[in-house]
Design an enzyme around this catalytic site. Sequence first.
Site, short mmCIF file in Angstrom:
data_model
loop_
_atom_site.label_atom_id
_atom_site.label_comp_id
_atom_site.label_asym_id
_atom_site.label_seq_id
_atom_site.Cartn_x
_atom_site.Cartn_y
_atom_site.Cartn_z
N ASP A 140 54.78 28.26 1.25
CA ASP A 140 55.46 29.21 0.27
C ASP A 140 56.50 29.76 1.09
OD1 ASP A 140 55.68 30.83 -1.83
OD2 ASP A 140 53.74 31.44 -2.14
C1 BGC Z 1 55.73 32.54 -4.79
C2 BGC Z 1 55.39 31.05 -5.29
C3 BGC Z 1 56.80 30.56 -5.71
C4 BGC Z 1 57.88 30.59 -4.54
C5 BGC Z 1 59.38 30.02 -5.01
C6 BGC Z 1 56.71 32.85 -3.79
O1 BGC Z 1 57.37 34.00 -3.70
O2 BGC Z 1 54.33 33.03 -4.21
O3 BGC Z 1 54.44 31.13 -6.15
O4 BGC Z 1 56.61 29.10 -6.07
O5 BGC Z 1 58.04 32.02 -4.25
O6 BGC Z 1 60.00 30.98 -5.81
#
Ligand code: BGC
Length: 766
Positions: free
Chosen positions: A290
């Site tokens: 993530d």
């Molecule tokens: C979130 C993810 C997301 C990623 C990219 C993160 O903060 O937890 O779900 O895909 O950002 O935007």
Amino acid sequence: MIRVLKAAACALALLALPAAPAAAQTKAAPSAEARIDALIARMTLEEKLGQLVQMPGGRQRTPNSRINDDERARVRAGLVGSYINVAGAKESRDLQKIAVEESRLGIPLLFAMDIIHGYRTIFPVPLAMASSWDPAVLEKAGRVAAVEATASGLHWTFTPMVDIARDPRWGRIVEGAGEDPFLGSAVAVAQVRGLQGDDLTAHDSILATAKHFAAYGAAVGGRDYASADISERTLHEIYLPPFYAAARAGAGSFMTSFNDVGGAPVTANKALVRGILRDQWGYQGLVISDWMAVDELRNHGVAETGGDAAALALSASIDMDMASNLFPTQLAEKVKSDPSLLPYVDEAVRRVLMTKAKLGLFDNPYKRSDVRREARSMLTAKHRAAAREAALRSIVLLKNEGNLLPLSSAVRRIAVVGALADDANSHLGSWRARGEVEQVRPFLPALRAALPGAQITYEAGASPKSDDASGIARAVEAARASDLVLLVVGEDFDLSGEARSRSDLALPGAQQALADALLDTGKPVIVLLMNGRPLAIPELAERAPAILETWFLGVEAGPAIVDVLLGRVSPGGKLPVTFPRSTGSAPFYYSHLPSGRPADPDLTKDTARYRDLAITPLFPFGHGLSYTRFDYSDLRIEGEQVPADGRVTLSIIVRNTGSVRGDEVVQLYVRDPVASISRPVQELRGFRRIALDPGEAKRVRFTLTPAQLALWDAGQWRVEPGRIDVMLGSSSADIRVRGAFTITSAARTNEPAAAIPTPTAEERVR
Ligand code: BGC
């Protein structure tokens, strides 16, 4: 394809399970492998590490804004594998051109974006679409998103979020399918299919990502990013099944979660990622961290330096580092001092390149960057119609005393109250990709357009965004001058979603005071809820005669709500998550264990309940009313004595005994009443949404296998012999018919029980 759990562990018979559904996208042509081997052999360590990073190309609302000369130079040097938030047919083509035509090896880039419930055509939020209990709705939404996003050059999206959420305080509950692993698995499969289509190389197929692996929704206290401290059994039986289902359906990638599980941060969690996902499930797809999560391993306190963090993540089998840029900057040094990391680098590079090959990027890197297709693909009439249909099917009628709904045509004077009634922005919900507020059809104008002859007055009254109660008096006046009040209350869209946990599930701001004042007028008050999570609203639920749950329904929110209010369509959605009576009782879910002292309504006994709160939910899992009524009869069970490798068919007749056409979601729950470990009081193992005309009846058939009753114990799935109770009904709390069958032998099985689909069919009966 998923390799099943290691057979070596099985002392008893291993059940033969149906072959995993064909996953067209998981196989690249054999020549691709040879091509990739040859490519890897030519790559420098720096080029390899470059493939393992995803850089931010901008923000979701301002894509490409970070693409400057430095970034272009990085691409030219072959030092980046992917961008998040690069979009637009032209912009993506321009950057791709540099990668393909100006870098030494010409490896194409992967462009990614979060497309959670639509790209330009914004559908209902995922929790709402899960309320349809109709996987086809989610599949279609995924298809529309894929068609639009790929026309803008995107190859990859971070959907579906398949995290089970049992705690409504957790803001990300809005992004998933709710509390149940069986429903969650069905929804996950549909989303993957919709996004990826039948052929991942197609110009309108987009790579799906099952996220956030794993147990992210189990955050303690419902606080986003907090620890998940859960039993191994809960992990396997509740949190992992939708991931397994998504992998089996061919999801091309997985994203690991921010949290730790019992102290082991997932980004560095070898047991979970390399152990369960790779070794046990045989998952070959791409695993991405993530956002900044590799770097955050230092905050978790398991890595001292960025280099340590990168090495830990790579060793755990994270292939790509999202945004923290530690893989390319730190791993070269690490590999020099610890050459045992090198095979991990090669393995990760191979997965990145294979993913590019599966998407057909080596053959045509520009296929998805098509200016003409982009111009004609966005928010077409067909896409709007799909969003309307999804919105209609997502609405849940929670209460309807005296059949107040649908609105009688005799009602002429209506007071619409609540800031959310005209809040196009909130209708879009959390994560709206390239959705545009101007393209939303909000509720209030849609109502006015539908009832040109009615006198509709509007007062904001109160807003979920402030405590200002000064508008309540005017709203009360408007109510007094009307026959009926439509009160629109709930949450601003920005109160649910990432990092939007709440400690209080009541209506925010002065909305409860507004509701009380309107109810005090004695006028009939119909409540329309707009919210991204279950709310604890016991007073409102008690006093308001009718309540419609509309969540955040996307671009067609207004017309869809109006269709249901006016009875053009009967609501047929059901709650995918329990509404508790009080925040203090969260997490409160239907599939709980029985306890040695099961909760008893009688407070004179000492049982598993609160002293100050009724033990029933405010609205139970699976609940949802209709404008018509359904009668259940004639349960038939074929195969009442079933060996562990057999199957049992349960069928029931459902009849529409009311006077309008309507949809019912027929739900099948099971319980293993006596087992070697305590089993939940109810577990969903089948559902089917059917439409019935007045007087019409259908026989709905479910085929269950004992593997769906398996329990996780001591590192394996086990079917135990004995009686299984079955419950069929209209919600988890509205069971209409009960029966039982007996499993006659034991077995070890190899798939999470809740991830195994139940074949369901229906046939008309006289
Ligand atoms: C979130 C993810 C997301 C990623 C990219 C993160 O903060 O937890 O779900 O895909 O950002 O935007």
